[in-house]
Motif scaffolding. Structure first.
Motif, PDB file in Angstrom:
ATOM      1  N   VAL A 152      40.372  15.052  83.470  1.00 47.88           N
ATOM      2  CA  VAL A 152      40.847  13.995  82.873  1.00 47.88           C
ATOM      3  C   VAL A 152      41.172  12.575  83.334  1.00 47.88           C
ATOM      4  O   VAL A 152      41.105  12.560  84.755  1.00 47.88           O
ATOM      5  N   THR A 153      41.241  11.447  82.453  1.00 41.33           N
ATOM      6  CA  THR A 153      41.431  10.042  82.985  1.00 41.33           C
ATOM      7  C   THR A 153      42.583   9.723  82.479  1.00 41.33           C
ATOM      8  O   THR A 153      42.619   9.409  81.170  1.00 41.33           O
ATOM      9  N   VAL A 154      43.385   9.231  83.342  1.00 42.95           N
ATOM     10  CA  VAL A 154      44.933   8.840  82.650  1.00 42.95           C
ATOM     11  C   VAL A 154      44.755   7.335  82.789  1.00 42.95           C
ATOM     12  O   VAL A 154      44.422   6.819  83.939  1.00 42.95           O
ATOM     13  N   LEU A 155      45.157   6.723  81.813  1.00 40.55           N
ATOM     14  CA  LEU A 155      44.920   5.193  81.430  1.00 40.55           C
ATOM     15  C   LEU A 155      46.645   4.976  81.663  1.00 40.55           C
ATOM     16  O   LEU A 155      47.331   5.323  81.411  1.00 40.55           O
ATOM     17  N   ALA A 156      46.759   3.433  82.212  1.00 39.78           N
ATOM     18  CA  ALA A 156      48.218   3.139  82.294  1.00 39.78           C
ATOM     19  C   ALA A 156      49.033   3.289  80.614  1.00 39.78           C
ATOM     20  O   ALA A 156      48.000   2.483  79.816  1.00 39.78           O
ATOM     21  N   GLY A 157      49.957   3.662  80.594  1.00 39.92           N
ATOM     22  CA  GLY A 157      50.737   3.829  79.198  1.00 39.92           C
ATOM     23  C   GLY A 157      50.043   4.680  78.328  1.00 39.92           C
ATOM     24  O   GLY A 157      50.520   4.729  77.181  1.00 39.92           O
ATOM     25  N   GLY A 158      48.803   5.421  78.612  1.00 45.24           N
ATOM     26  CA  GLY A 158      48.505   6.200  78.020  1.00 45.24           C
ATOM     27  C   GLY A 158      48.663   7.747  77.764  1.00 45.24           C
ATOM     28  O   GLY A 158      49.533   8.009  78.854  1.00 45.24           O
ATOM     29  N   ASN A 159      48.411   8.440  76.899  1.00 44.78           N
ATOM     30  CA  ASN A 159      48.597   9.950  76.890  1.00 44.78           C
ATOM     31  C   ASN A 159      47.435  10.549  77.007  1.00 44.78           C
ATOM     32  O   ASN A 159      46.407  10.542  76.204  1.00 44.78           O
ATOM     33  N   ILE A 160      47.242  11.740  77.803  1.00 44.52           N
ATOM     34  CA  ILE A 160      46.095  12.669  77.882  1.00 44.52           C
ATOM     35  C   ILE A 160      46.557  14.010  77.871  1.00 44.52           C
ATOM     36  O   ILE A 160      47.537  14.407  78.536  1.00 44.52           O
ATOM     37  N   THR A 161      45.747  15.195  77.202  1.00 39.89           N
ATOM     38  CA  THR A 161      46.085  16.445  77.182  1.00 39.89           C
ATOM     39  C   THR A 161      45.005  17.029  77.640  1.00 39.89           C
ATOM     40  O   THR A 161      43.839  17.016  77.222  1.00 39.89           O
ATOM     41  N   ALA A 162      45.225  18.100  78.342  1.00 34.42           N
ATOM     42  CA  ALA A 162      44.294  19.052  78.985  1.00 34.42           C
ATOM     43  C   ALA A 162      44.767  20.485  78.336  1.00 34.42           C
ATOM     44  O   ALA A 162      45.784  21.114  78.248  1.00 34.42           O
ATOM     45  N   GLU A 163      43.989  21.048  77.542  1.00 30.67           N
ATOM     46  CA  GLU A 163      44.215  22.277  76.590  1.00 30.67           C
ATOM     47  C   GLU A 163      43.196  23.459  77.062  1.00 30.67           C
ATOM     48  O   GLU A 163      42.193  23.242  77.337  1.00 30.67           O
ATOM     49  N   TYR A 164      44.122  24.567  76.938  1.00 27.61           N
ATOM     50  CA  TYR A 164      43.215  25.818  77.465  1.00 27.61           C
ATOM     51  C   TYR A 164      43.494  26.734  76.384  1.00 27.61           C
ATOM     52  O   TYR A 164      44.711  26.911  75.832  1.00 27.61           O
ATOM     53  N   GLY A 165      42.600  27.400  75.775  1.00 25.78           N
ATOM     54  CA  GLY A 165      42.474  28.265  74.774  1.00 25.78           C
ATOM     55  C   GLY A 165      42.130  29.698  75.157  1.00 25.78           C
ATOM     56  O   GLY A 165      41.447  29.917  76.129  1.00 25.78           O
ATOM     57  N   PHE A 166      42.970  30.525  74.708  1.00 23.61           N
ATOM     58  CA  PHE A 166      42.822  32.148  74.894  1.00 23.61           C
ATOM     59  C   PHE A 166      42.844  32.857  73.597  1.00 23.61           C
ATOM     60  O   PHE A 166      43.339  32.536  72.620  1.00 23.61           O
ATOM     61  N   ARG A 167      42.095  34.031  73.651  1.00 26.22           N
ATOM     62  CA  ARG A 167      42.042  34.874  72.382  1.00 26.22           C
ATOM     63  C   ARG A 167      42.029  36.222  72.978  1.00 26.22           C
ATOM     64  O   ARG A 167      41.507  36.665  74.303  1.00 26.22           O
ATOM     65  N   ALA A 168      42.269  37.431  71.903  1.00 28.22           N
ATOM     66  CA  ALA A 168      42.365  38.689  72.390  1.00 28.22           C
ATOM     67  C   ALA A 168      41.830  39.267  71.141  1.00 28.22           C
ATOM     68  O   ALA A 168      42.348  39.180  70.134  1.00 28.22           O
ATOM     69  N   ASP A 169      40.547  40.136  71.187  1.00 27.60           N
ATOM     70  CA  ASP A 169      39.913  40.582  70.056  1.00 27.60           C
ATOM     71  C   ASP A 169      39.147  42.055  70.504  1.00 27.60           C
ATOM     72  O   ASP A 169      38.110  41.712  71.508  1.00 27.60           O
ATOM     73  N   PRO A 170      39.596  42.881  69.980  1.00 26.89           N
ATOM     74  CA  PRO A 170      40.594  43.004  68.909  1.00 26.89           C
ATOM     75  C   PRO A 170      42.093  43.212  69.274  1.00 26.89           C
ATOM     76  O   PRO A 170      42.206  43.300  70.717  1.00 26.89           O
TER      77      PRO A 170
END
Length: 213
Positions: A68-86
Motif C-alpha cells: 500500500v502507498t499512504v499519501l499525506a491526509g489520505g486513507n488506505i485499506t488493506a483487506e484480507y478475505g477468508f472463506r470456509a466451504d462447506p
C-alpha cells in the motif's frame, strides 16, 4: 469486501507492517479490523493467518502480503478475505422440563436468554450466543475441519438440575451443510423441588450447614 461480509472477530490475527522493506510495527487484531495513523510512504502489510487456517478457513486474498502507498491526509485499506466451504451449523434448545420426564413436550416452557458458549480447537475460537424466545440459539458458518466443545452458562438460568441433556461431554464435529441439534432440559434444584422421589414418595432434603441430631 462487498460491505455486508462478516468480520473475522473471533480469533486473533498478527499483522506486521514494513516501511520500504524495513520492519515498522507489529499489531494483534482481534476485532476483525484495525486502524492506525502512518506517515506518508510505501508499506507492506503482512498478515499471519495461521490461526484462521487452523480453524478450516481458506484465504481468498491472493497473497498474505499487501503493498500500500499512504499519501499525506489520505486513507488506505488493506483487506484480507477468508472463506470456509462447506460449513456446518449447531443449534441448542433449552427448556424447563415441567413434569421431569426427560423429554421436551409442547407444554414445556422454553427458556430465553440462556448463554451458550461454543469453542473450537482448544479455545482458539470462542463464540457466544443467547437463546431466543423459542429457547434456541444457532451458530452458523462453522468450518467442518475443526472440533468443537459446547456448554451452557448455568448462571444465566434459575435452574441448575438437568433432566434431558444431549450436549456432548467432549468434542464433536459438524457435518457439511447440516445443522447439528442439541437439547437441554432443566428442572428445579433439589432445594426447591416438591421433595418427591421418582416413585412419588416423600424424601428428606437437608440444607447444607444444618445437621439432624
Amino acid at each position: 469486501d462487498d460491505g455486508n461480509e462478516p468480520l473475522v472477530n473471533f480469533v486473533e490475527v498478527e499483522v506486521t507492517i514494513y516501511k520500504d522493506g524495513i520492519f515498522f510495527q507489529k499489531r494483534t487484531v482481534s476485532s476483525g479490523k484495525d486502524s492506525l495513523l502512518l506517515p506518508p510512504g510505501k508499506y507492506q502489510v503482512f498478515a499471519n493467518d495461521s490461526n484462521i487456517e487452523q480453524l478450516g478457513y481458506e484465504r481468498t486474498t491472493e497473497s498474505d502480503t499487501i503493498n500500500v502507498t499512504v499519501l499525506a491526509g489520505g486513507n488506505i485499506t488493506a483487506e484480507y478475505g477468508f472463506r470456509a466451504d462447506p460449513t456446518g451449523a449447531v443449534s441448542v434448545k433449552v427448556y424447563f422440563d415441567r413434569n421431569k420426564n426427560k423429554a421436551f413436550e409442547a407444554t414445556d416452557p422454553l427458556l430465553e436468554n440462556v448463554r451458550v458458549i461454543l469453542e473450537a480447537n482448544d479455545g482458539l475460537m470462542t463464540i457466544e450466543g443467547k437463546t431466543d424466545s423459542n429457547g434456541v440459539v444457532t451458530f452458523e458458518n462453522l468450518p467442518i475441519l475443526d472440533t468443537y466443545k459446547i456448554s451452557i452458562d448455568e448462571d444465566t438460568t434459575e435452574f441448575n438440575v438437568r433432566s434431558e441433556d444431549t450436549l456432548p461431554s467432549g468434542t464433536f464435529k459438524v457435518e457439511p451443510n447440516t445443522t447439528k441439534a442439541f437439547v437441554t432440559g432443566f428442572q428445579t434444584s433439589k432445594l426447591s423441588n416438591d421433595n418427591k422421589d421418582e416413585g412419588g414418595k416423600d424424601t428428606l432434603v437437608i440444607p447444607v450447614g444444618f445437621f439432624p441430631f
